[in-house]
Write a protein that holds these residues in place. Structure first.
Motif, PDB file in Angstrom:
ATOM      1  N   HIS A   1      -4.682 -15.804 -11.745  1.00 61.90           N
ATOM      2  CA  HIS A   1      -3.855 -15.977 -11.850  1.00 61.90           C
ATOM      3  C   HIS A   1      -3.558 -16.972 -13.197  1.00 61.90           C
ATOM      4  CE1 HIS A   1      -0.229 -18.445 -11.415  1.00 61.90           C
ATOM      5  NE2 HIS A   1      -0.488 -19.392 -11.985  1.00 61.90           N
ATOM      6  N   VAL A   2      -4.027 -15.210 -14.756  1.00 65.72           N
ATOM      7  CA  VAL A   2      -4.340 -15.937 -16.458  1.00 65.72           C
ATOM      8  C   VAL A   2      -2.959 -15.259 -16.725  1.00 65.72           C
ATOM      9  CG1 VAL A   2      -5.314 -15.098 -17.936  1.00 65.72           C
ATOM     10  CG2 VAL A   2      -6.206 -15.765 -16.092  1.00 65.72           C
ATOM     11  N   TRP A   3      -1.695 -16.008 -17.040  1.00 65.66           N
ATOM     12  CA  TRP A   3      -0.286 -15.465 -17.906  1.00 65.66           C
ATOM     13  C   TRP A   3      -0.858 -14.968 -19.613  1.00 65.66           C
ATOM     14  CZ3 TRP A   3       4.192 -18.443 -18.988  1.00 65.66           C
ATOM     15  CH2 TRP A   3       5.215 -17.541 -19.469  1.00 65.66           C
ATOM     16  N   VAL A   4      -0.804 -13.381 -19.537  1.00 66.63           N
ATOM     17  CA  VAL A   4      -1.418 -12.991 -20.809  1.00 66.63           C
ATOM     18  C   VAL A   4       0.486 -12.790 -21.508  1.00 66.63           C
ATOM     19  CG1 VAL A   4      -2.403 -11.303 -21.843  1.00 66.63           C
ATOM     20  CG2 VAL A   4      -3.252 -12.161 -20.092  1.00 66.63           C
ATOM     21  N   GLY A   5       0.433 -12.961 -22.946  1.00 71.87           N
ATOM     22  CA  GLY A   5       2.702 -13.332 -23.616  1.00 71.87           C
ATOM     23  C   GLY A   5       1.854 -11.604 -24.080  1.00 71.87           C
ATOM     24  N   GLN A   6       2.885 -11.210 -24.718  1.00 70.94           N
ATOM     25  CA  GLN A   6       3.315 -10.307 -24.904  1.00 70.94           C
ATOM     26  C   GLN A   6       2.748  -9.712 -26.048  1.00 70.94           C
ATOM     27  OE1 GLN A   6       7.898  -9.427 -25.279  1.00 70.94           O
ATOM     28  NE2 GLN A   6       7.338  -7.416 -27.348  1.00 70.94           N
ATOM     29  N   GLU A   7       1.823  -8.614 -26.041  1.00 74.92           N
ATOM     30  CA  GLU A   7       1.330  -7.535 -27.426  1.00 74.92           C
ATOM     31  C   GLU A   7       0.199  -8.488 -28.082  1.00 74.92           C
ATOM     32  OE1 GLU A   7       4.817  -7.251 -30.435  1.00 74.92           O
ATOM     33  OE2 GLU A   7       5.816  -6.271 -29.409  1.00 74.92           O
ATOM     34  N   THR A   8      -0.268  -8.761 -26.703  1.00 76.57           N
ATOM     35  CA  THR A   8      -2.069  -9.852 -26.368  1.00 76.57           C
ATOM     36  C   THR A   8      -3.077  -8.919 -26.636  1.00 76.57           C
ATOM     37  OG1 THR A   8      -0.926 -12.076 -25.830  1.00 76.57           O
ATOM     38  CG2 THR A   8      -3.554 -11.069 -26.109  1.00 76.57           C
ATOM     39  N   ILE A   9      -4.008  -9.351 -27.821  1.00 77.41           N
ATOM     40  CA  ILE A   9      -5.073  -8.642 -27.593  1.00 77.41           C
ATOM     41  C   ILE A   9      -6.380  -8.930 -26.992  1.00 77.41           C
ATOM     42  CG2 ILE A   9      -7.016  -7.035 -28.624  1.00 77.41           C
ATOM     43  CD1 ILE A   9      -4.667  -6.382 -30.705  1.00 77.41           C
ATOM     44  N   ILE A  10      -6.535  -8.926 -25.854  1.00 72.65           N
ATOM     45  CA  ILE A  10      -7.945  -9.750 -25.330  1.00 72.65           C
ATOM     46  C   ILE A  10      -9.131  -8.950 -26.264  1.00 72.65           C
ATOM     47  CG2 ILE A  10      -9.140 -10.693 -23.192  1.00 72.65           C
ATOM     48  CD1 ILE A  10      -6.613 -11.105 -22.422  1.00 72.65           C
ATOM     49  N   LEU A  11     -10.559  -9.512 -26.380  1.00 71.14           N
ATOM     50  CA  LEU A  11     -11.443  -8.349 -27.287  1.00 71.14           C
ATOM     51  C   LEU A  11     -13.024  -8.736 -26.220  1.00 71.14           C
ATOM     52  CD1 LEU A  11     -11.245  -9.454 -31.001  1.00 71.14           C
ATOM     53  CD2 LEU A  11     -10.650  -7.153 -29.458  1.00 71.14           C
ATOM     54  N   GLY A  12     -13.794  -7.791 -26.490  1.00 73.83           N
ATOM     55  CA  GLY A  12     -15.202  -8.001 -25.574  1.00 73.83           C
ATOM     56  C   GLY A  12     -15.816  -9.341 -25.827  1.00 73.83           C
TER      57      GLY A  12
END
Length: 360
Positions: free
Chosen positions: A282-293
């Motif tokens: 249940h994680v909401w990720v917003g537009q054009e987000t970058i998640i790194l290592g």
């Protein structure tokens, strides 16, 4: 000693050839630059070898072998197994061998060419398997698979919709897709020895891509929703895990590593590789987000649009910024319409934040 991907592929191909050549004389078709390397492979299996080429009058010799006219193959599939040493697959070679009565895989193979097959879903509604150990279990329903190796398995459950998706797999790939998953015009690429599991009722709403480098792993939980231009990428020997009930807006990127090596110029040593991204349920990720290592985000979080995220974050917090930080704790969110009350959320998604750093 760890084998390279090309060594693994050669070993697997050799096993497949050994299975099918059945003691026949091995014919090397093609006397060009790669012929000698192909001869050496054949010599590991038999001493009975013939080299042929349609240009045999010009190319008379390859090593210790005289080059002969390939016409002797006609009607003699029971006597010969053909290894094609040509680096490019020419239609006239395939047509010639089939005209001579030879069947693809069982009687000949392109040893030097990357094994390439496009398997169209509409032709194989009940699954597919070949003598190279590749399998499709279930109906791909509008998707296309390109096998570029051996010993790979794709298994889709009932209700899968491929809708123009192209899935490209190398060797030793295992892809499992749950019930009622929809993928629209995806481009999914899996290199050697990768594993991917997509949970049930996931919806990849628009075109996007997945790229898994060798020996890496992607796990996406049930009920995920992924908008157009999603991008998942792993480096070798890394993992990306997305929990249940994820919500990704447009243009979200998840990368487990840098993609290229980084070095410390003072010590000359390579900087440690990033190895994982873990998003809990249940994680909401917003537009054009970058998640790194080297990132782990606990259950119930919301990430603001265009954030750059790296690090560990506790449950039920709002994250935003470049670099992203906690801007609010003790929050909850819902996929449902606005009138949906917080009390209607599952209890596990509306827990007070544990050990959250103080807000700035």
């Amino acid at each position: 000693m760890v084998m390279t991907a090309s060594e693994k592929l050669a070993k697997r191909r050799k096993r497949c050839v050994q299975k099918h050549y059945e003691g026949r004389t091995i014919v090397i078709y093609g006397a060009g630059e790669n012929a000698q390397a192909t001869i050496e492979i054949a010599q590991e299996m038999t001493d009975s070898i013939v080299v042929c080429d349609k240009d045999w009058e010009r190319i008379r010799q390859v090593g210790n072998y005289s080059v002969v006219d390939p016409g002797f193959l006609a009607g003699n599939r029971s006597k010969y197994y053909v290894l094609v040493s040509i680096l490019k697959e020419y239609q006239d070679v395939r047509e010639f061998l089939e005209h001579c009565g030879f069947c693809d895989e069982k009687d000949y193979c392109y040893w030097s060419l990357t094994l390439y097959k496009s398997i169209f879903a509409q032709k194989y509604p009940n699954g597919y398997d070949d003598s190279w150990g590749n399998r499709i279990i279930g109906d791909l329903n509008g998707a296309t698979v390109k096998f570029l190796g051996v010993d790979s398995t794709i298994e889709v459950q009932e209700g899968f919709k491929g809708n123009g998706t192209i899935i490209t797999v190398y060797s030793g790939v295992n892809l499992e897709v749950g019930e009622d998953v929809t993928v629209n015009h995806g481009r999914w690429l899996f290199f050697d020895d990768t594993k991917c599991r997509i949970g049930k009722r996931c919806n990849f709403i628009g075109s996007g891509s997945i790229t898994l480098w060798p020996s890496s792993y992607l796990d996406i939980g049930d009920f995920g929703s992924f908008q157009i231009r999603y991008f998942f990428a792993t480096i070798s020997n890394a993992k990306v895990i997305v929990g249940k009930d994820a919500l990704f807006a447009r243009g979200v990127t998840v990368r487990s590593g840098d993609g290229h090596p980084l070095y410390d110029l003072l010590s000359g040593k390579r900087l440690p590789e990033k190895k994982y991204v873990i998003l809990h349920d249940h994680v909401w990720v917003g537009q054009e987000t970058i998640i790194l290592g080297d990132t782990e985000i606990e259950t119930g979080c919301m990430i603001g649009a265009k954030s750059l995220v790296k690090g560990d974050f506790p449950n039920n917090v709002m994250i935003a910024g470049q670099m992203a930080r906690i801007i609010r704790k003790n929050i909850a969110w819902s996929k449902e319409p606005l009138e949906y009350g917080v009390e209607d959320l599952p209890k596990k998604y509306r827990q007070l934040t544990i050990d959250a750093p103080e807000e700035e």
